[in-house]
Design an enzyme around this catalytic site. Structure first.
Site, PDB file in Angstrom:
ATOM      1  N   CYS A 189       5.362   0.481  10.948  1.00  0.00           N
ATOM      2  CA  CYS A 189       4.942  -0.416   9.870  1.00  0.00           C
ATOM      3  C   CYS A 189       4.922  -1.810  10.474  1.00  0.00           C
ATOM      4  CB  CYS A 189       5.901  -0.352   8.688  1.00  0.00           C
ATOM      5  SG  CYS A 189       5.572  -1.607   7.427  1.00  0.00           S
ATOM      6  N   TYR A 191       0.821  -1.216   0.000  1.00  0.00           N
ATOM      7  CA  TYR A 191       0.000   0.000   0.000  1.00  0.00           C
ATOM      8  C   TYR A 191       0.859   1.272   0.000  1.00  0.00           C
ATOM      9  CZ  TYR A 191      -4.659  -2.075   1.039  1.00  0.00           C
ATOM     10  OH  TYR A 191      -5.858  -2.732   0.997  1.00  0.00           O
ATOM     11  N   CYS A 216      -2.444  -1.851   9.709  1.00  0.00           N
ATOM     12  CA  CYS A 216      -1.543  -1.374   8.656  1.00  0.00           C
ATOM     13  C   CYS A 216      -1.408   0.116   8.886  1.00  0.00           C
ATOM     14  CB  CYS A 216      -2.197  -1.658   7.304  1.00  0.00           C
ATOM     15  SG  CYS A 216      -1.421  -0.852   5.900  1.00  0.00           S
TER      16      CYS A 216
END
Lengths: 270, 270
Positions: free
Chosen positions: B189, B46, B77
């Site tokens: 992350c 993404y 995420c």
């Protein structure tokens, strides 16, 4: 179904902006052609995706390029060429010429590398399809192909360009024993020509680095000549579409096309 | 619209399999909960995609998790949390709890890092959204945040795991002057905890590496307790769906979940 006309555009597609290396070679070789480029940045990189997914994306993109009235569709992506060329050809049938990057490269190897040992690097999908080896073995030209998947390299080049940040990756990939003792290395991914020098420098003795873009561009020219479809009229129009538009793609495009490119958002999947 | 019930599953989604680090922490913290995980492997990573694309994907995934009757949706995420949390909350409204990975992390920083200088690494989208800095500045706790996009790191970890091939990348990323002189580094992350040791080793003096997964899992627990929605019944069911299934995702899943995971293909985009 009418025969294509020479003024119709050449459609070129890739998973992202890496295929611009091929587009650039085609533009250089055939400056009068109209060009429609489509980069599927919504799904990039293709190297990780499943065969079925890449086939579905490729069909939909080919359909869009037919709506744009293309006379020839060039699959400027090794991964898509490896797994979706046959299905795209079947889908397009006689409505346009469909070409991939693999067949022209295999022909070039046949003509120039008989009895040589050739290394190949590409995405996981390209390598595991084993398509280069199968096609080359069918030639019985004594060409020995060894291949290694260098999966992250395309994204790394998109991120960094020709930068030392990727030296460590490259070292690990190129030091793999399977691609030792080769006489030439085929860059079986449209991103890799950007770091051609860096790749060459890895090898202590000089080996030939095979860059597909020119080979493919010449094959397009030959095919259009044969079919009497070369465009000799006036100015050429070029459109560069991406399925997802970001500034970073817009900035990266120049790296692959070697000159400024105006990317346009084409919402194929919305 | 009825109130959620404690036996309903927790839905967790991510761009791919990296969010399994959060799923694992949630399972460890709340072993009796039913879990539905969705990894959008068709669109991963993404970090490169546009805001609009990530928002559209997130809405569709949240819709699917509601069809699966989830009582809570965790956006596991950072990229999706950064750009799609508000729109997903709006879309789901009162039908379920929606949580992201950013708010619990910001609360944790507030409680433990007042007046410290904190570095943050994450994808291009997470960093350029500037959302951590905005939320932390709003606290007026004297926390100074400096951040740097380490875009390729998530894919590199998916490809190599904790391997020296990524040392060069990491060195280039972590040597960036903007994240010098920090007292702690937030791994913004969900992939990064896999190389936590390697990241710590980069720093000559010991700095604290902040791993979100446990922080986020504890926040989920607290929220379910508050809402009286903790599941205390019998055995827990777990499903791990991906929008594109490949062997390499199946093999990689264990790296992030720390135990065997059976991925199932869920063709959300077909």
């Amino acid at each position: 179904m009418t025969k294509p006309h020479s003024s119709q555009p050449i459609g070129i597609f890739d998973s992202g902006i890496g295929g611009l290396t091929v587009a650039q070679a085609i533009v250089k070789c055939l400056p009068k052609e109209n060009i429609i480029y489509f980069g599927d940045t919504a799904h990039l990189p293709y190297g990780d995706k499943s065969t079925a997914a890449i086939q579905a994306y490729s069909i939909k993109i080919a359909h869009m390029l037919m709506e744009q009235n293309c006379k020839l569709i060039m699959i400027a992506c090794n991964t898509a060429s490896a797994v979706a060329y046959e299905v795209v050809k079947e889908y397009i049938a006689s409505k346009a010429i469909v070409m991939d990057v693999i067949d022209p490269t295999v022909l070039h190897l046949h003509q120039n590398y008989a009895h040589k040992r050739i290394g190949l690097i590409g995405t996981k999908q390209t390598v595991s399809s084993n398509i280069y080896k199968k096609k080359i073995d069918n030639l019985n030209a004594g060409i020995h192909v060894v291949s290694h998947a260098t999966n992250l390299l395309a994204s790394a080049i998109e991120e960094f360009g020709d930068h030392k940040a990727i030296d460590g990756l490259l070292e690990v990939y190129l030091s793999h024993p399977i691609i030792k003792n080769i006489e030439a290395l085929l860059l079986a991914c449209t991103h890799y020509p950007v770091i051609k020098q860096k790749i060459a420098q890895h090898y202590p003795t000089s080996i030939e680095i095979i860059d597909q873009s020119e080979i493919v561009a010449n094959a397009v020219k030959t095919r259009l000549e044969t079919d009497n479809l070369l465009n000799n009229n006036g100015t050429s129009n070029k459109h560069f579409y991406v399925s997802d538009y970001t500034e970073s793609f817009a900035n990266g495009a120049k790296l692959f096309f070697n000159e400024d490119v105006k990317l346009e958002h084409y919402p194929l999947w919305d």
